[in-house]
Design a protein around this motif. Structure first.
Motif, PDB file in Angstrom:
ATOM      1  N   UNK A 130      74.614 146.578  -2.065  1.00 58.77           N
ATOM      2  CA  UNK A 130      75.546 145.683  -1.382  1.00 58.77           C
ATOM      3  C   UNK A 130      74.767 144.817  -0.398  1.00 58.77           C
ATOM      4  N   UNK A 131      74.803 143.492  -0.549  1.00 57.08           N
ATOM      5  CA  UNK A 131      74.023 142.625   0.347  1.00 57.08           C
ATOM      6  C   UNK A 131      74.541 142.590   1.772  1.00 57.08           C
ATOM      7  N   UNK A 132      75.747 143.100   1.999  1.00 52.52           N
ATOM      8  CA  UNK A 132      76.302 143.122   3.352  1.00 52.52           C
ATOM      9  C   UNK A 132      76.015 144.425   4.077  1.00 52.52           C
ATOM     10  N   UNK A 133      75.354 145.355   3.416  1.00 50.59           N
ATOM     11  CA  UNK A 133      75.093 146.653   4.033  1.00 50.59           C
ATOM     12  C   UNK A 133      74.017 146.535   5.105  1.00 50.59           C
ATOM     13  N   UNK A 134      74.193 147.265   6.166  1.00 52.23           N
ATOM     14  CA  UNK A 134      73.212 147.362   7.251  1.00 52.23           C
ATOM     15  C   UNK A 134      73.466 148.678   7.964  1.00 52.23           C
ATOM     16  N   UNK A 135      72.563 149.117   8.836  1.00 52.49           N
ATOM     17  CA  UNK A 135      72.722 150.442   9.448  1.00 52.49           C
ATOM     18  C   UNK A 135      74.064 150.658  10.151  1.00 52.49           C
ATOM     19  N   UNK A 136      74.621 149.605  10.745  1.00 54.85           N
ATOM     20  CA  UNK A 136      75.893 149.769  11.439  1.00 54.85           C
ATOM     21  C   UNK A 136      77.046 150.139  10.539  1.00 54.85           C
TER      22      UNK A 136
ATOM     23  N   UNK B 237      71.697 161.632  19.091  1.00 50.80           N
ATOM     24  CA  UNK B 237      72.421 162.718  18.422  1.00 50.80           C
ATOM     25  C   UNK B 237      73.776 162.264  17.898  1.00 50.80           C
ATOM     26  N   UNK B 238      74.513 161.504  18.699  1.00 46.09           N
ATOM     27  CA  UNK B 238      75.833 161.060  18.229  1.00 46.09           C
ATOM     28  C   UNK B 238      75.704 160.034  17.101  1.00 46.09           C
ATOM     29  N   UNK B 239      74.641 159.235  17.115  1.00 43.31           N
ATOM     30  CA  UNK B 239      74.418 158.329  15.997  1.00 43.31           C
ATOM     31  C   UNK B 239      74.191 159.092  14.697  1.00 43.31           C
ATOM     32  N   UNK B 240      73.357 160.131  14.754  1.00 38.76           N
ATOM     33  CA  UNK B 240      73.128 160.958  13.564  1.00 38.76           C
ATOM     34  C   UNK B 240      74.400 161.676  13.123  1.00 38.76           C
ATOM     35  N   UNK B 241      75.119 162.270  14.075  1.00 40.10           N
ATOM     36  CA  UNK B 241      76.332 163.012  13.736  1.00 40.10           C
ATOM     37  C   UNK B 241      77.390 162.102  13.125  1.00 40.10           C
TER      38      UNK B 241
ATOM     39  N   UNK C 249      67.564 154.145  12.496  1.00 45.21           N
ATOM     40  CA  UNK C 249      68.435 153.334  13.350  1.00 45.21           C
ATOM     41  C   UNK C 249      68.793 154.058  14.637  1.00 45.21           C
ATOM     42  N   UNK C 250      69.078 155.352  14.551  1.00 42.80           N
ATOM     43  CA  UNK C 250      69.472 156.089  15.750  1.00 42.80           C
ATOM     44  C   UNK C 250      68.332 156.173  16.749  1.00 42.80           C
TER      45      UNK C 250
END
Length: 369
Positions: free
Chosen positions: A117-123, A157-161, A280-281
């Motif tokens: 998907x070309x719109x995919x990104x870490x967010x 941690x919350x980014x990973x979770x 990313x986290x």
């Protein structure tokens, strides 16, 4: 058989006509791209390290580094505070910018390759929003169990979770559909945004300002300690991405063809999602949210190098590093004695750039499909 039907091979692998095989030409072009990006990154880092209230020439910056490595080559900074400015303030900041940019660029390439998907990104999978909630809760509650590392640790941690929560909720019958995962990520991001709004509503003025500053992104708090934490995460994540590059190329053919070619699709997706979350986290934990780097940089690299992940991944990492270092340099020098938010600056530049890419794709191929 006529003379035109034959070609004479030469020791270098070229034919009598002097044309190189397409594969060799392509490899040479990709190698030149990576070398060129590395050279640009070096020049940008030298310029960023030497620019500030204490001006230091690129030759003095390089000389200072060589002297620290035990090579007495090149001039040292003439300014009285030049060495301190370089090694206490600027080098940690430039190094962290390189790591963060490389992590975000690589993470964006992984997400787009994994999801097709070309719109995919870490967010999309909730890394940034989850990290923002963790940082905000820590700021409002005043928890400081780990001292100055508390906010960064909570964000990491919350980014990973959040990422693995999105993955778990999108699974059904032992597999994960890309559309379901993306839509789950959108829903979780919306919930995280609502939680973030509530946290800011109940926080005092100082907490709201701190949360807003974190969300806007900045490298002002860079230290050698933050570099030592993010560097292993970046090395591990980019190394895992490079190892999976060939399988990502096969996944681009589609899930079923990739499966028949021996690619464990579900396991590969889980590994790449975990790698993206790690990259990313660890990046946003110390800098706040820096937008559009992971979305735009891989698209720009594909214009030159094509879709092959063996080149796309390292080139996206180098391109992301260049963008973040240059953006941070602009953020702290465009206005005297003021520092612009880094995340805002990357969005101001990245938004129009992505719009141009969208228009270009529509005019040439009728859309992203």
């Amino acid at each position: 058989m006529t003379a035109s039907d034959t070609t004479v091979s030469r020791p270098g692998g070229t034919s009598a006509t002097g044309t190189a095989p397409p594969a060799r030409t392509r490899r040479g072009r990709h190698a030149a791209l990576l070398i060129g990006l590395a050279g640009v990154l070096l020049l940008v880092c030298l310029a960023a390290a030497g620019t500030g209230q204490v001006q230091i020439s690129p030759a003095e910056v390089l000389g200072s580094v060589l002297h620290r490595l035990g090579l007495p080559v090149g001039p040292l900074p003439e300014a009285a505070q030049g060495e301190n400015a370089l090694w206490v303030v600027r080098f940690p900041r430039v190094t962290l910018a390189v790591i963060v940019g490389a992590s975000l660029g690589c993470a964006g390439a992984l997400m787009q390759g994994t999801f097709g998907n070309p719109l995919a990104e870490p967010g999309v999978i909730g890394v940034s929003s989850g990290a923002a909630v963790g940082a905000a809760v820590t700021i409002v509650t005043g928890v400081s169990a780990l001292g100055g590392w508390t906010i960064a640790t909570a964000a990491f941690l919350t980014g990973l979770l959040t990422t693995f929560a999105v993955y778990a909720m999108s699974r059904s019958d032992g597999r994960t559909e890309v559309v379901t995962l993306v839509l789950t990520g959108v829903a979780v991001n919306a919930i995280a945004g609502a939680v973030l709004g509530l946290v800011m509503f109940f926080g005092d003025a100082d907490a709201v300002r701190a949360i807003a500053f974190w969300q806007l992104g900045s490298l002002a708090q860079a230290t050698w300690g933050s570099v030592l934490v993010t560097l292993p995460c970046a090395v591990l994540g980019i190394g895992a991405a490079l190892t999976a590059a060939g399988r990502l190329d096969l996944l681009a053919l589609g899930e079923r063809p990739a499966h028949h070619l021996g690619v464990p699709v579900e396991r590969l997706r889980l590994l790449m999602i975990g790698t993206t979350a790690l990259l990313a986290a660890s990046a946003v934990a110390f800098t706040g949210v820096i937008s559009f780097v992971g979305l735009v940089v891989p698209h720009l690299i594909r214009l030159v190098a094509g879709p092959g992940h063996r080149t796309l991944i390292p080139a996206s990492a180098l391109g992301g590093a260049i963008i973040v270092v240059a953006a941070d340099l602009a953020a702290r020098t465009l206005i005297d004695y003021q520092e612009l938010p880094l995340g805002v600056l990357t969005a101001v530049v990245g938004g129009p750039c992505f719009f141009w890419l969208l228009r270009r794709a529509r005019s040439r191929a009728g859309g992203w499909a």
